[in-house]
Structures are given as structure tokens and as C-alpha cells.
Write a protein that holds these residues in place. Structure first.
Motif, PDB file in Angstrom:
ATOM      1  N   ASN A   4       0.860  -1.182   0.000  1.00  0.00           N
ATOM      2  CA  ASN A   4       0.000   0.000   0.000  1.00  0.00           C
ATOM      3  C   ASN A   4       0.894   1.228   0.000  1.00  0.00           C
ATOM      4  OD1 ASN A   4       0.909   0.468   2.615  1.00  0.00           O
ATOM      5  ND2 ASN A   4      -1.022  -0.037   3.620  1.00  0.00           N
ATOM      6  N   GLY A   5       0.296   2.418  -0.052  1.00  0.00           N
ATOM      7  CA  GLY A   5       1.105   3.623   0.006  1.00  0.00           C
ATOM      8  C   GLY A   5       0.642   4.740  -0.878  1.00  0.00           C
ATOM      9  N   MET A   6       1.608   5.512  -1.415  1.00  0.00           N
ATOM     10  CA  MET A   6       1.319   6.688  -2.237  1.00  0.00           C
ATOM     11  C   MET A   6       1.975   6.534  -3.602  1.00  0.00           C
ATOM     12  SD  MET A   6       2.135  10.727  -1.484  1.00  0.00           S
ATOM     13  CE  MET A   6       3.932  10.636  -1.633  1.00  0.00           C
ATOM     14  N   GLY A   7       1.239   6.890  -4.635  1.00  0.00           N
ATOM     15  CA  GLY A   7       1.744   6.836  -6.009  1.00  0.00           C
ATOM     16  C   GLY A   7       0.659   7.291  -6.949  1.00  0.00           C
ATOM     17  N   SER A   8       0.726   6.792  -8.175  1.00  0.00           N
ATOM     18  CA  SER A   8      -0.294   7.160  -9.152  1.00  0.00           C
ATOM     19  C   SER A   8      -0.616   5.956 -10.030  1.00  0.00           C
ATOM     20  CB  SER A   8       0.171   8.362  -9.986  1.00  0.00           C
ATOM     21  OG  SER A   8      -0.912   8.948 -10.682  1.00  0.00           O
ATOM     22  N   ASP A   9      -0.896   6.181 -11.309  1.00  0.00           N
ATOM     23  CA  ASP A   9      -1.441   5.133 -12.164  1.00  0.00           C
ATOM     24  C   ASP A   9      -0.563   3.891 -12.256  1.00  0.00           C
ATOM     25  OD1 ASP A   9      -3.509   6.832 -12.622  1.00  0.00           O
ATOM     26  OD2 ASP A   9      -2.922   7.390 -14.656  1.00  0.00           O
ATOM     27  N   GLN A  10       0.760   4.089 -12.348  1.00  0.00           N
ATOM     28  CA  GLN A  10       1.657   2.945 -12.525  1.00  0.00           C
ATOM     29  C   GLN A  10       1.624   2.016 -11.313  1.00  0.00           C
ATOM     30  OE1 GLN A  10       3.310   2.299 -15.319  1.00  0.00           O
ATOM     31  NE2 GLN A  10       3.076   4.220 -16.407  1.00  0.00           N
ATOM     32  N   LEU A  11       1.686   2.574 -10.120  1.00  0.00           N
ATOM     33  CA  LEU A  11       1.627   1.743  -8.913  1.00  0.00           C
ATOM     34  C   LEU A  11       0.253   1.103  -8.751  1.00  0.00           C
ATOM     35  CD1 LEU A  11       3.660   3.689  -6.196  1.00  0.00           C
ATOM     36  CD2 LEU A  11       4.094   1.394  -7.059  1.00  0.00           C
ATOM     37  N   ARG A  12      -0.776   1.849  -9.100  1.00  0.00           N
ATOM     38  CA  ARG A  12      -2.128   1.294  -9.024  1.00  0.00           C
ATOM     39  C   ARG A  12      -2.253   0.074  -9.931  1.00  0.00           C
ATOM     40  NH1 ARG A  12      -4.508   5.590 -10.201  1.00  0.00           N
ATOM     41  NH2 ARG A  12      -5.058   6.343  -8.122  1.00  0.00           N
ATOM     42  N   GLU A  13      -1.736   0.202 -11.155  1.00  0.00           N
ATOM     43  CA  GLU A  13      -1.798  -0.914 -12.100  1.00  0.00           C
ATOM     44  C   GLU A  13      -0.935  -2.090 -11.662  1.00  0.00           C
ATOM     45  OE1 GLU A  13      -0.760   0.701 -15.890  1.00  0.00           O
ATOM     46  OE2 GLU A  13      -2.486   2.071 -15.947  1.00  0.00           O
ATOM     47  N   ALA A  14       0.096  -1.808 -10.850  1.00  0.00           N
ATOM     48  CA  ALA A  14       0.960  -2.878 -10.342  1.00  0.00           C
ATOM     49  C   ALA A  14       0.343  -3.602  -9.151  1.00  0.00           C
ATOM     50  CB  ALA A  14       2.324  -2.309  -9.960  1.00  0.00           C
ATOM     51  N   GLY A  15      -0.832  -3.158  -8.729  1.00  0.00           N
ATOM     52  CA  GLY A  15      -1.532  -3.841  -7.653  1.00  0.00           C
ATOM     53  C   GLY A  15      -1.323  -3.261  -6.273  1.00  0.00           C
ATOM     54  N   VAL A  16      -0.856  -2.016  -6.195  1.00  0.00           N
ATOM     55  CA  VAL A  16      -0.648  -1.367  -4.903  1.00  0.00           C
ATOM     56  C   VAL A  16      -1.940  -0.671  -4.463  1.00  0.00           C
ATOM     57  CG1 VAL A  16       0.652   0.404  -3.662  1.00  0.00           C
ATOM     58  CG2 VAL A  16       1.807  -1.039  -5.351  1.00  0.00           C
ATOM     59  N   ASP A  17      -2.310  -0.856  -3.211  1.00  0.00           N
ATOM     60  CA  ASP A  17      -3.467  -0.180  -2.640  1.00  0.00           C
ATOM     61  C   ASP A  17      -3.064   1.262  -2.338  1.00  0.00           C
ATOM     62  OD1 ASP A  17      -5.754   0.610  -1.319  1.00  0.00           O
ATOM     63  OD2 ASP A  17      -5.279  -0.461   0.533  1.00  0.00           O
TER      64      ASP A  17
END
Length: 383
Positions: free
Chosen positions: A37-50
């Protein structure tokens, strides 16, 4: 081997979001049950990060810009700190975005959480004395340039050179012909890329300069074509009103992988940042343009200890690409440099040669896998 690790990852802008996403993908190969989990944007979201925080809301640069957005940034920091308290992860991975991430690191260390800082802050360029306080905030530093390792270790900061992830990442995913077709561009006329940055404040300050320079170029090169890739952190609303002021340029603004755009460009005008290194790795002649709030520039100019700010120039250890910064960011001067990049074949060839040398200094492939292995070792108590 222990499975089921938990990781919080904090990336504060588009380039960090990309590197962090590739780290996550590589770590999932080594430890498939890891939760993120954490903070990011589209790339991290697509990588499966909450995603607890979308970094698009706080991606600003410059001291004055940070002050203006302090409330939003503070709220994001508090959200992440609360998440650390509610569910302490096995490892906190911080990706660039140093001022914000240092504060998060301090809180994590106080809670006994291991901290890995990825893409070491360029304190060797400004405030080098600050490196001595880092050992109290982080457990390990992972750096992208070979010379950084000794710098941090001499200050007592455990450090590993993992190689630059861009060596793996910078490659187009479609053919040049397909890109030209998708963007509505002709292969018969020269193409100049406009890369205004990945932060809203950057776009607001840099894009008008790039467009004015493009207008100057059109005076002598009426068939010149312009293309602008939009970063994941930039909305159409950030771009459209500015482009509307220059309808005669017919700028093709596209939402595509930036490397697909770079490969069809004969030259690029770019904001300072990670994009300069990406363009260098693609071997495209370019020039760097940047402007921040006057107060921010006045303060930072007195803190910066190196002559150039472009990463390709820093890695080359000399100026191979011209920089038009702050009051020097004049459209006519920028246009003259781009014209030279297009017309002076000897000058163009020399720059391409030197850009290829920059690529050679960044190490071999495997940067994302190396940082993933280091992260796993830390969670397993091996590092």
C-alpha cells in the motif's frame, strides 16, 4: 523463506511512480504473497498497490509551490503516518520525493519500521552536509549512479548501487510507423517533442515557454510538427487551455508511453527532471528548459553546488545539452538551439555520440531486480 510480507511504498511524482511500480513487479516475482500500500499514481495502481494517496495531488516543485500547497501535502503525509501506526509494514520503501519522504522516514524509524530509500536524494548537488543526518532516518540507501555509493558510505549511510532502472525501462512498445499513425504525424517533415514535465506547476510555467519557442520555430520552418506526451499525473484540463492559445501549431497531445513519442522526434524541448535521462537513453538530441517561482529560484540557486541541473549533463560530467533555466528560458534562444539540432548535422551527431556515452555510464540492465532483491533481503534480516 518467509512469505506474506507487507510493504508501504511512497512515490511522489510520475517518474518515481514508474520506478516504484517496476520495483513492485520485481518483488512480487521474488515474494508473490507480499502486500503493498502507500502513495503513487497510475503505474503503482496498475501494479496492484493499494493507493492511500494519489501523488498527482501533491506533485509540485519549488519552495514557494510547496508553501502554497502545504495543506494538501501535510494531509497526505498524515494519512501515511496514520497507516504506519495502524498496520506497521515489514518495510517502508521511499522513492525520491525527498523532503516529504524524509519526514515519513523519521516517523517510521521512531516506530521501529525498517526504511529503504530508493533513488538517493541528490544532496551531493545541494546541501551536501545533510548526508550526515540520513543514517538516523533510514536503514539503507539504494542509488542509481556509481559515484553516489562512496559519497553515502563515507558519511556512514549503508548504501548499495543497484543500477539505473531506466536502462531496463527505456524502450518503445510500438514501431515508429505505428506511433506516427496513432499521432497523426507525417514521416516526411521534422518532428519536435514538447515535454513540459509531470507536475501541474511545471506544466503551468514551462509549457508556455515551449509553445512560444515552437511558434518561433514555425516562422522559419512552416512544416515543422509538434507532439506533446501527457504524463499520468497531468490531466487534459492542465494542457488544453494552454494549447488553445496556439491553434496554428496544431500540437498533437497524446496519452501514450513517452518512449513511443520520443522515438519519432527529431529533437525535443524538455523540462528538467527524469525525462532528460530518458531522452538521453533514447539518443534523441534535446535541450532543457525550466522555470520555477522567482523566490524558489533565488533560494535554490544559493544552495545548489553544481553547474548543471540536467541529469544527462550531470552523468556526463560536462554540458552536452544546452540548459535554458529561469531568466535564460527565452523562446528565441531556445528556438535557435532547436534549429541547430535539426540543421547542423555535425553538431547533432556529436550530441548523439555523447548521449550514448551517458547510457554506458548508467550500468547494465537489472536495476529493478537488484532493488527488489535488496528489499527482500532487508525484510528477511539479511541486509
Amino acid at each position: 523463506m518467509k512469505s506474506g510480507f507487507s510493504v508501504m511504498i511512497s512515490a511522489g511524482e510520475a517518474s518515481g511512480d514508474l520506478h516504484a511500480a517496476n520495483l513492485v513487479k520485481a518483488l512480487k516475482v521474488l515474494a508473490p504473497d507480499t502486500q503493498f500500500n502507500g502513495m503513487g499514481s497510475d503505474q503503482l495502481r496498475e501494479a496492484g498497490v493499494d493507493l492511500l494517496v494519489d501523488c498527482a495531488d501533491i506533485a509540485v516543485v519549488g519552495i514557494w509551490e510547496v508553501i502554497r500547497n502545504y495543506g494538501t501535502i501535510k494531509k497526505a503525509l498524515n494519512q501515511l503516518i496514520q497507516a504506519l501506526k495502524d498496520s506497521p509494514p515489514d518495510l517502508l520503501i521511499l522513492v525520491d520525493y525527498q523532503e516529504f519522504n524524509f519526514r515519513l522516514a523519521e516517523k517510521a524509524k521512531a516506530m521501529g519500521i525498517k526504511v529503504l530509500f530508493y533513488i538517493g536524494p541528490q544532496v551531493w548537488a545541494w546541501r551536501p552536509h545533510r548526508v550526515h543526518s540520513m543514517a538516523k532516518k533510514i536503514d539503507h540507501m539504494a542509488v542509481l549512479f556509481p559515484f553516489e555509493e562512496k559519497f553515502y558510505e563515507n558519511a556512514g549511510v549503508p548504501c548499495t548501487f543497484v543500477g539505473h532502472p531506466l536502462v531496463d525501462e527505456v524502450r518503445a512498445t510500438k514501431s515508429p510507423e505505428q506511433s506516427l499513425t496513432d499521432y497523426g504525424l507525417s514521416k516526411d517533415d521534422a518532428i519536435v517533442g514538447l515535454f513540459p514535465g509531470s507536475r501541474k506547476s511545471e506544466v503551468a510555467r514551462v509549457l508556455p515557454i515551449l509553445l512560444d519557442a515552437a511558434r518561433e520555430l514555425r516562422k522559419t520552418k512552416p512544416k515543422l510538427q509538434f507532439v506533446l506526451p501527457k504524463a499520468s499525473t497531468i490531466s487534459d484540463q492542465n494542457i488544453a487551455p494552454l494549447l488553445a492559445l496556439y491553434p496554428e501549431l496544431e500540437v498533437k497531445d497524446v496519452r501514450d508511453k513517452s518512449y513511443n513519442v520520443m522515438q519519432v522526434c527529431d529533437a525535443i524541448m524538455t523540462a528538467s527532471g527524469t525525462a532528460t535521462l530518458e531522452i538521453a537513453l533514447m539518443g534523441i538530441p534535446n535541450t532543457i528548459v525550466y522555470r520555477i517561482a522567482p523566490l524558489s529560484y533565488w533560494i535554490l540557486k544559493r544552495m545548489v553546488k553544481i553547474d548543471d541541473i540536467g541529469l544527462e549533463n550531470i552523468v556526463a560530467e560536462k554540458r552536452i545539452v544546452q540548459e535554458f533555466i529561469q531568466h535564460k528560458a527565452q523562446p528565441k534562444r531556445i528556438a535557435a538551439e532547436v534549429s541547430r539540432l535539426l540543421d547542423d548535422q555535425a553538431y547533432r551527431a556529436q550530441m548523439i555520440t555523447e548521449l550514448n556515452q551517458v547510457k554506458g555510464k548508467l550500468g547494465i540492465e537489472g536495476g529493478s531486480a537488484n532493488i527488489a532483491k535488496l528489499a527482500l533481503d532487508m525484510m528477511q534480516g539479511k541486509a
